[in-house]
Design a protein around this motif. Structure first.
Motif, PDB file in Angstrom:
ATOM      1  N   ARG A  93       0.855  -1.190   0.000  1.00  0.00           N
ATOM      2  CA  ARG A  93       0.000   0.000   0.000  1.00  0.00           C
ATOM      3  C   ARG A  93       0.891   1.240   0.000  1.00  0.00           C
ATOM      4  O   ARG A  93       1.898   1.283   0.705  1.00  0.00           O
ATOM      5  N   ALA A  94       0.496   2.243  -0.783  1.00  0.00           N
ATOM      6  CA  ALA A  94       1.281   3.469  -0.905  1.00  0.00           C
ATOM      7  C   ALA A  94       0.349   4.665  -0.912  1.00  0.00           C
ATOM      8  O   ALA A  94      -0.633   4.691  -1.668  1.00  0.00           O
ATOM      9  N   ILE A  95       0.638   5.651  -0.065  1.00  0.00           N
ATOM     10  CA  ILE A  95      -0.087   6.921  -0.048  1.00  0.00           C
ATOM     11  C   ILE A  95       0.815   7.956  -0.707  1.00  0.00           C
ATOM     12  O   ILE A  95       1.889   8.279  -0.193  1.00  0.00           O
ATOM     13  N   VAL A  96       0.376   8.456  -1.866  1.00  0.00           N
ATOM     14  CA  VAL A  96       1.233   9.304  -2.693  1.00  0.00           C
ATOM     15  C   VAL A  96       0.424  10.508  -3.167  1.00  0.00           C
ATOM     16  O   VAL A  96      -0.818  10.514  -3.111  1.00  0.00           O
ATOM     17  N   PRO A  97       1.091  11.557  -3.633  1.00  0.00           N
ATOM     18  CA  PRO A  97       0.368  12.684  -4.233  1.00  0.00           C
ATOM     19  C   PRO A  97      -0.427  12.224  -5.449  1.00  0.00           C
ATOM     20  O   PRO A  97      -0.020  11.305  -6.175  1.00  0.00           O
ATOM     21  N   ALA A  98      -1.571  12.868  -5.662  1.00  0.00           N
ATOM     22  CA  ALA A  98      -2.437  12.462  -6.771  1.00  0.00           C
ATOM     23  C   ALA A  98      -1.734  12.603  -8.114  1.00  0.00           C
ATOM     24  O   ALA A  98      -1.961  11.800  -9.030  1.00  0.00           O
ATOM     25  N   ALA A  99      -0.863  13.605  -8.250  1.00  0.00           N
ATOM     26  CA  ALA A  99      -0.154  13.785  -9.516  1.00  0.00           C
ATOM     27  C   ALA A  99       0.886  12.712  -9.759  1.00  0.00           C
ATOM     28  O   ALA A  99       1.347  12.552 -10.905  1.00  0.00           O
ATOM     29  N   ASN A 100       1.292  11.965  -8.730  1.00  0.00           N
ATOM     30  CA  ASN A 100       2.256  10.873  -8.886  1.00  0.00           C
ATOM     31  C   ASN A 100       1.591   9.513  -9.033  1.00  0.00           C
ATOM     32  O   ASN A 100       2.294   8.492  -9.113  1.00  0.00           O
ATOM     33  N   ALA A 101       0.265   9.463  -9.061  1.00  0.00           N
ATOM     34  CA  ALA A 101      -0.425   8.182  -9.208  1.00  0.00           C
ATOM     35  C   ALA A 101      -0.136   7.601 -10.588  1.00  0.00           C
ATOM     36  O   ALA A 101      -0.229   8.308 -11.600  1.00  0.00           O
ATOM     37  N   PRO A 102       0.237   6.320 -10.674  1.00  0.00           N
ATOM     38  CA  PRO A 102       0.573   5.736 -11.981  1.00  0.00           C
ATOM     39  C   PRO A 102      -0.661   5.538 -12.850  1.00  0.00           C
ATOM     40  O   PRO A 102      -1.764   5.287 -12.353  1.00  0.00           O
ATOM     41  N   ARG A 103      -0.469   5.679 -14.167  1.00  0.00           N
ATOM     42  CA  ARG A 103      -1.575   5.455 -15.099  1.00  0.00           C
ATOM     43  C   ARG A 103      -1.930   3.977 -15.181  1.00  0.00           C
ATOM     44  O   ARG A 103      -3.102   3.626 -15.315  1.00  0.00           O
ATOM     45  N   LYS A 104      -0.930   3.122 -15.106  1.00  0.00           N
ATOM     46  CA  LYS A 104      -1.148   1.680 -15.097  1.00  0.00           C
ATOM     47  C   LYS A 104      -0.866   1.152 -13.701  1.00  0.00           C
ATOM     48  O   LYS A 104       0.097   1.570 -13.057  1.00  0.00           O
ATOM     49  N   SER A 105      -1.687   0.255 -13.255  1.00  0.00           N
ATOM     50  CA  SER A 105      -1.517  -0.285 -11.905  1.00  0.00           C
ATOM     51  C   SER A 105      -0.233  -1.089 -11.803  1.00  0.00           C
ATOM     52  O   SER A 105       0.196  -1.734 -12.768  1.00  0.00           O
ATOM     53  N   ILE A 106       0.384  -1.032 -10.629  1.00  0.00           N
ATOM     54  CA  ILE A 106       1.604  -1.790 -10.349  1.00  0.00           C
ATOM     55  C   ILE A 106       1.212  -3.059  -9.610  1.00  0.00           C
ATOM     56  O   ILE A 106       0.491  -3.015  -8.610  1.00  0.00           O
ATOM     57  N   GLU A 107       1.660  -4.186 -10.124  1.00  0.00           N
ATOM     58  CA  GLU A 107       1.240  -5.481  -9.586  1.00  0.00           C
ATOM     59  C   GLU A 107       1.615  -5.603  -8.108  1.00  0.00           C
ATOM     60  O   GLU A 107       2.760  -5.374  -7.721  1.00  0.00           O
ATOM     61  N   GLY A 108       0.626  -5.944  -7.289  1.00  0.00           N
ATOM     62  CA  GLY A 108       0.846  -6.170  -5.873  1.00  0.00           C
ATOM     63  C   GLY A 108       0.884  -4.924  -5.019  1.00  0.00           C
ATOM     64  O   GLY A 108       1.142  -5.017  -3.822  1.00  0.00           O
ATOM     65  N   LEU A 109       0.643  -3.738  -5.610  1.00  0.00           N
ATOM     66  CA  LEU A 109       0.739  -2.484  -4.863  1.00  0.00           C
ATOM     67  C   LEU A 109      -0.550  -1.681  -5.038  1.00  0.00           C
ATOM     68  O   LEU A 109      -0.950  -1.365  -6.167  1.00  0.00           O
ATOM     69  N   GLU A 110      -1.196  -1.363  -3.933  1.00  0.00           N
ATOM     70  CA  GLU A 110      -2.381  -0.510  -3.939  1.00  0.00           C
ATOM     71  C   GLU A 110      -1.944   0.941  -3.721  1.00  0.00           C
ATOM     72  O   GLU A 110      -1.358   1.274  -2.684  1.00  0.00           O
ATOM     73  N   VAL A 111      -2.222   1.785  -4.689  1.00  0.00           N
ATOM     74  CA  VAL A 111      -1.812   3.188  -4.638  1.00  0.00           C
ATOM     75  C   VAL A 111      -3.014   4.040  -4.245  1.00  0.00           C
ATOM     76  O   VAL A 111      -4.070   3.979  -4.888  1.00  0.00           O
ATOM     77  N   VAL A 112      -2.847   4.826  -3.176  1.00  0.00           N
ATOM     78  CA  VAL A 112      -3.907   5.715  -2.691  1.00  0.00           C
ATOM     79  C   VAL A 112      -3.485   7.151  -2.997  1.00  0.00           C
ATOM     80  O   VAL A 112      -2.605   7.699  -2.318  1.00  0.00           O
ATOM     81  N   PRO A 113      -4.059   7.788  -4.014  1.00  0.00           N
ATOM     82  CA  PRO A 113      -3.694   9.178  -4.323  1.00  0.00           C
ATOM     83  C   PRO A 113      -4.418  10.149  -3.396  1.00  0.00           C
ATOM     84  O   PRO A 113      -5.603   9.987  -3.096  1.00  0.00           O
ATOM     85  N   VAL A 114      -3.704  11.158  -2.920  1.00  0.00           N
ATOM     86  CA  VAL A 114      -4.285  12.172  -2.033  1.00  0.00           C
ATOM     87  C   VAL A 114      -3.890  13.554  -2.548  1.00  0.00           C
ATOM     88  O   VAL A 114      -2.830  13.739  -3.141  1.00  0.00           O
ATOM     89  N   ARG A 115      -4.782  14.518  -2.318  1.00  0.00           N
ATOM     90  CA  ARG A 115      -4.545  15.897  -2.745  1.00  0.00           C
ATOM     91  C   ARG A 115      -4.378  16.856  -1.575  1.00  0.00           C
ATOM     92  O   ARG A 115      -3.769  17.905  -1.741  1.00  0.00           O
ATOM     93  N   ARG A 116      -4.958  16.507  -0.433  1.00  0.00           N
ATOM     94  CA  ARG A 116      -4.903  17.358   0.745  1.00  0.00           C
ATOM     95  C   ARG A 116      -4.379  16.565   1.927  1.00  0.00           C
ATOM     96  O   ARG A 116      -4.436  15.333   1.962  1.00  0.00           O
ATOM     97  N   LEU A 117      -3.861  17.281   2.919  1.00  0.00           N
ATOM     98  CA  LEU A 117      -3.338  16.624   4.117  1.00  0.00           C
ATOM     99  C   LEU A 117      -4.449  15.880   4.849  1.00  0.00           C
ATOM    100  O   LEU A 117      -4.211  14.792   5.373  1.00  0.00           O
ATOM    101  N   SER A 118      -5.643  16.446   4.879  1.00  0.00           N
ATOM    102  CA  SER A 118      -6.762  15.774   5.549  1.00  0.00           C
ATOM    103  C   SER A 118      -7.082  14.435   4.892  1.00  0.00           C
ATOM    104  O   SER A 118      -7.431  13.459   5.578  1.00  0.00           O
ATOM    105  N   GLU A 119      -6.936  14.333   3.566  1.00  0.00           N
ATOM    106  CA  GLU A 119      -7.184  13.068   2.875  1.00  0.00           C
ATOM    107  C   GLU A 119      -6.126  12.031   3.254  1.00  0.00           C
ATOM    108  O   GLU A 119      -6.443  10.843   3.422  1.00  0.00           O
TER     109      GLU A 119
END
Length: 454
Positions: free
Chosen positions: A423-449
């Motif tokens: 699991r990865a919490i990353v900036p929304a602009a860094n979210a990959p266009r194609k999913s990475i096998e075995g990794l759930e990417v959570v894009p966030v835009r604000r600190l509260s998110e």
């Protein structure tokens, strides 16, 4: 009889020239700033040799007319050293290695010279140690010394003369503070001697195509008799880093004309010398048996290499009127700024709490991509709730509470997935266009998110 070279005194503050030494600079008024150096020789007619009017000066050409030559790099045999050098040694390059005393500069260079001696002639010049001391170190490290040429000398003119006779392709001078030139009367180690000696050695390296290594001592300020005097003269500047109680040594490229800046090489100090660490992320992760509060995994980037490090935070009730903010491996002022952002945009105040922050393994993280990991580690310790063990994060936190993107987000995520994180919490602009096998990417835009995603 040869004419003695003229000597002048330059102010280190304003650059004003004086014919003799005085306590105070007449131009800027600074005290004890005049440094001795050799005045440039003038050609007949008042022209300086090598400049306009000299027949030997090169003609002016257009940039488009210059064809760069393909330079063949030379592998030193130490992969981590080749990495920080940009892929290997460049003929005619000058590399300055600085670091605290006893951190392993001489050990690294004697190992590199022993490996390079198998493919080219090398010369190791020492101005601090005797030949017997260097031989004992090589025997202790188990290095072959049959092909390594050794010289103990401190006079630059004699070193250049002997190096010109033997023709080494790699030359080490340990250390530059011990060498001197006869044209100056100041003591070895002074700024003038260090600069003039280095200038002669750099000229020799460029003319002969010799790869030159200079060892420099680092002072507390990094100015007087330190390698900072030479940083503009050399091609590459490497700094040794490491904690006194840790066996790991980090070699960081501060300046490199032939490769990436801020590249990092990792070594482990053993009884047989410096050993390369091929997977540095493994040594910077604690891998707790059970999850503990105040720990967050950050994917940082050093040069061209993504690196996983653990950021630990400890938040405790402060008995002081002014709570402490202590950061090791990170900038302390940035920690104070992030805590203010957490209060304003996260609704969590720590004005009555002591906050201690540490990066495991003695790594210094300078990029703002560590902001999100710092805040999550602080929040985890404050609430006494551990984060998931398979969670990684990175991202810059702005003053408005936004999560800003960082460079090379895809490479960071692939490195995290390679080490088993899910699991990865990353900036929304860094979210990959194609999913990475075995990794759930959570894009966030604000600190509260990001706080809600944890």
């Amino acid at each position: 009889m040869a004419r003695a070279p003229k000597v002048r005194y330059l102010c280190s503050e304003c650059g004003a020239s004086h014919p003799k030494w005085v306590g105070q600079c007449a131009d800027c008024g600074a005290w004890n700033t005049l440094q001795e150096e050799t005045a440039p020789a003038a050609a007949p007619g008042g022209r300086f040799a090598g400049y306009a009017g000299d027949a030997r000066a090169q003609s002016v050409r257009r940039l488009s007319e210059v064809t760069p030559q393909q330079t063949q790099r030379i592998a030193t045999g130490l992969g981590e050293l080749d990495r920080v050098l940009g892929g290997g040694l460049v003929p005619g390059s000058v590399t300055l290695i600085g670091g605290d005393p006893g951190i392993g500069k001489s050990t690294l260079l004697i190992q590199a010279m022993a490996l390079l001696a198998e493919q080219m002639p090398v010369l190791y010049v020492s101005g601090e140690e005797s030949a017997e001391q260097i031989s004992l170190r090589a025997q202790r490290l188990g290095l072959p010394g049959e092909k390594v040429q050794l010289l103990t000398e401190t006079q630059v003119e004699r070193i250049i003369d002997l190096a010109g006779r033997h023709g080494p392709r790699a030359l080490v001078l340990d250390s530059i503070q011990t060498f001197h030139t006869e044209e100056l009367q100041s003591a070895p180690g002074s700024v003038a001697q260090v600069r003039e000696s280095a200038a002669r050695l750099v000229r020799f390296a460029k003319q002969t195509g010799t790869s030159l290594f200079l060892v420099g001592h680092v002072t507390k300020e990094g100015a007087l008799a330190g390698p900072r005097v030479l940083e503009h003269m050399v091609d590459t500047v490497l700094y040794f880093e490491g904690e006194s109680g840790s066996p790991f040594r980090l070699v960081r490229a501060i300046k490199n004309r032939f490769g990436a800046v801020n590249e990092l090489g990792v070594f482990a100090m053993t009884d047989k010398g410096l050993r390369e660490v091929s997977n540095p992320s493994a040594i910077f992760l604690s891998r707790h048996e059970e999850q503990v509060p105040g720990s967050a995994i950050l994917v940082t980037r050093e040069g061209t290499r993504p690196l996983l490090v653990e950021v630990q935070a400890l938040v405790d009730q402060s008995p002081l009127g002014n709570p402490r903010r202590v950061a090791l491996g990170l900038e302390q002022n940035r920690l104070s700024m992030l805590l203010a952002v957490l209060h304003r945009h996260g609704g969590i105040g720590m004005y009555d709490q002591d906050v201690f922050l540490n990066v495991v393994g003695g790594v210094r993280v300078t990029e703002p991509a560590a902001d999100l990991a710092v805040l999550l580690a602080v929040l985890s310790s404050f609430r006494d709730q551990p984060l998931r063990g398979d969670l990684v994060t990175f991202g810059e936190v702005g003053l408005a509470g936004e999560i800003r993107p960082v460079p090379s987000g895809q490479e960071r995520l692939r490195e995290a997935a390679k080490h088993g994180f899910r699991r990865a919490i990353v900036p929304a602009a860094n979210a990959p266009r194609k999913s990475i096998e075995g990794l759930e990417v959570v894009p966030v835009r604000r600190l509260s998110e990001a706080i809600e995603a944890c």
